[in-house]
Scaffold this motif. Structure first.
Motif, PDB file in Angstrom:
ATOM      1  N   THR A   2       3.243   4.537  -7.060  1.00 32.89           N
ATOM      2  CA  THR A   2       4.102   5.008  -5.981  1.00 32.89           C
ATOM      3  C   THR A   2       4.303   3.866  -5.009  1.00 32.89           C
ATOM      4  OG1 THR A   2       3.292   7.282  -6.180  1.00 32.89           O
ATOM      5  CG2 THR A   2       4.364   6.684  -4.121  1.00 32.89           C
ATOM      6  N   LYS A   3       5.558   3.598  -4.675  1.00 35.58           N
ATOM      7  CA  LYS A   3       5.893   2.536  -3.723  1.00 35.58           C
ATOM      8  C   LYS A   3       6.430   3.186  -2.459  1.00 35.58           C
ATOM      9  CE  LYS A   3       6.683  -0.862  -7.258  1.00 35.58           C
ATOM     10  NZ  LYS A   3       7.556  -1.875  -7.831  1.00 35.58           N
ATOM     11  N   VAL A   4       5.798   2.853  -1.351  1.00 34.98           N
ATOM     12  CA  VAL A   4       6.185   3.403  -0.056  1.00 34.98           C
ATOM     13  C   VAL A   4       6.679   2.257   0.814  1.00 34.98           C
ATOM     14  CG1 VAL A   4       5.424   4.662   1.983  1.00 34.98           C
ATOM     15  CG2 VAL A   4       4.417   5.193  -0.255  1.00 34.98           C
ATOM     16  N   THR A   5       7.887   2.412   1.345  1.00 33.40           N
ATOM     17  CA  THR A   5       8.467   1.387   2.201  1.00 33.40           C
ATOM     18  C   THR A   5       8.866   2.007   3.533  1.00 33.40           C
ATOM     19  OG1 THR A   5       9.353   0.252   0.250  1.00 33.40           O
ATOM     20  CG2 THR A   5      10.257  -0.383   2.390  1.00 33.40           C
ATOM     21  N   PHE A   6       8.261   1.508   4.587  1.00 34.57           N
ATOM     22  CA  PHE A   6       8.639   1.889   5.942  1.00 34.57           C
ATOM     23  C   PHE A   6       9.617   0.846   6.455  1.00 34.57           C
ATOM     24  CE2 PHE A   6       4.677   4.117   5.418  1.00 34.57           C
ATOM     25  CZ  PHE A   6       4.857   5.299   6.128  1.00 34.57           C
ATOM     26  N   SER A   7      10.686   1.295   7.090  1.00 34.54           N
ATOM     27  CA  SER A   7      11.657   0.382   7.699  1.00 34.54           C
ATOM     28  C   SER A   7      11.502   0.461   9.205  1.00 34.54           C
ATOM     29  CB  SER A   7      13.092   0.770   7.320  1.00 34.54           C
ATOM     30  OG  SER A   7      13.276   0.630   5.937  1.00 34.54           O
ATOM     31  N   SER A   8      11.545  -0.711   9.856  1.00 34.61           N
ATOM     32  CA  SER A   8      11.402  -0.741  11.309  1.00 34.61           C
ATOM     33  C   SER A   8      12.405  -1.715  11.913  1.00 34.61           C
ATOM     34  CB  SER A   8       9.985  -1.144  11.708  1.00 34.61           C
ATOM     35  OG  SER A   8       9.722  -2.475  11.319  1.00 34.61           O
ATOM     36  N   GLU A 104       5.936  -2.531   4.968  1.00 37.01           N
ATOM     37  CA  GLU A 104       6.891  -2.338   6.052  1.00 37.01           C
ATOM     38  C   GLU A 104       7.918  -3.443   5.990  1.00 37.01           C
ATOM     39  OE1 GLU A 104       7.089  -2.105  10.928  1.00 37.01           O
ATOM     40  OE2 GLU A 104       5.172  -1.771   9.930  1.00 37.01           O
ATOM     41  N   VAL A 105       9.177  -3.059   6.102  1.00 40.09           N
ATOM     42  CA  VAL A 105      10.278  -4.007   6.104  1.00 40.09           C
ATOM     43  C   VAL A 105      10.879  -4.011   7.507  1.00 40.09           C
ATOM     44  CG1 VAL A 105      12.547  -4.526   5.145  1.00 40.09           C
ATOM     45  CG2 VAL A 105      10.765  -3.598   3.662  1.00 40.09           C
TER      46      VAL A 105
END
Length: 111
Positions: A2-8, A104-105
């Protein structure tokens, strides 16, 4: 995995995108997927039903994808919920790094 990406942007979390099965065990018996799913459901309930934060949630079973995006008017009020989700998933990643990746990106460029 599972790949989780938070954008900020500007130090504020804007969205989270969760993609794929963890692969820890067979579907229905996968404790990593269950932990992720439970945390995401709790976050969605917190944002929608408790805090009334405007957010868009997309769930695609065929792609095993969930995306939560805070609407512009809800970015400030939605920070605690997304930060808590990020912290929880990051701790889970420490214990199950073969099955979960959290990143996080930063998109600090203004539109």
């Amino acid at each position: 995995m599972t790949k989780v990406t938070f954008s900020s942007r500007g130090g504020k979390l804007l969205s989270v995108d969760i993609l794929g099965h963890a692969g820890y065990a067979d579907e229905g018996e996968d404790i990593v997927c269950a932990a992720i799913s439970s945390a995401v459901m709790l976050t969605t309930v917190l944002l929608d039903d408790i805090q009334h934060v405007p957010a868009d949630t997309i769930s695609q079973d065929e792609d095993t994808r969930i995306r939560i995006t805070l609407q512009e008017s809800g970015v400030e009020r939605g920070q605690d919920a997304l930060r808590a989700l990020k912290l929880y998933l990051s701790v889970l990643e420490q214990n199950y790094s073969e099955f979960l990746s959290v990143m996080e990106v930063h998109t600090d460029a203004e539109d």
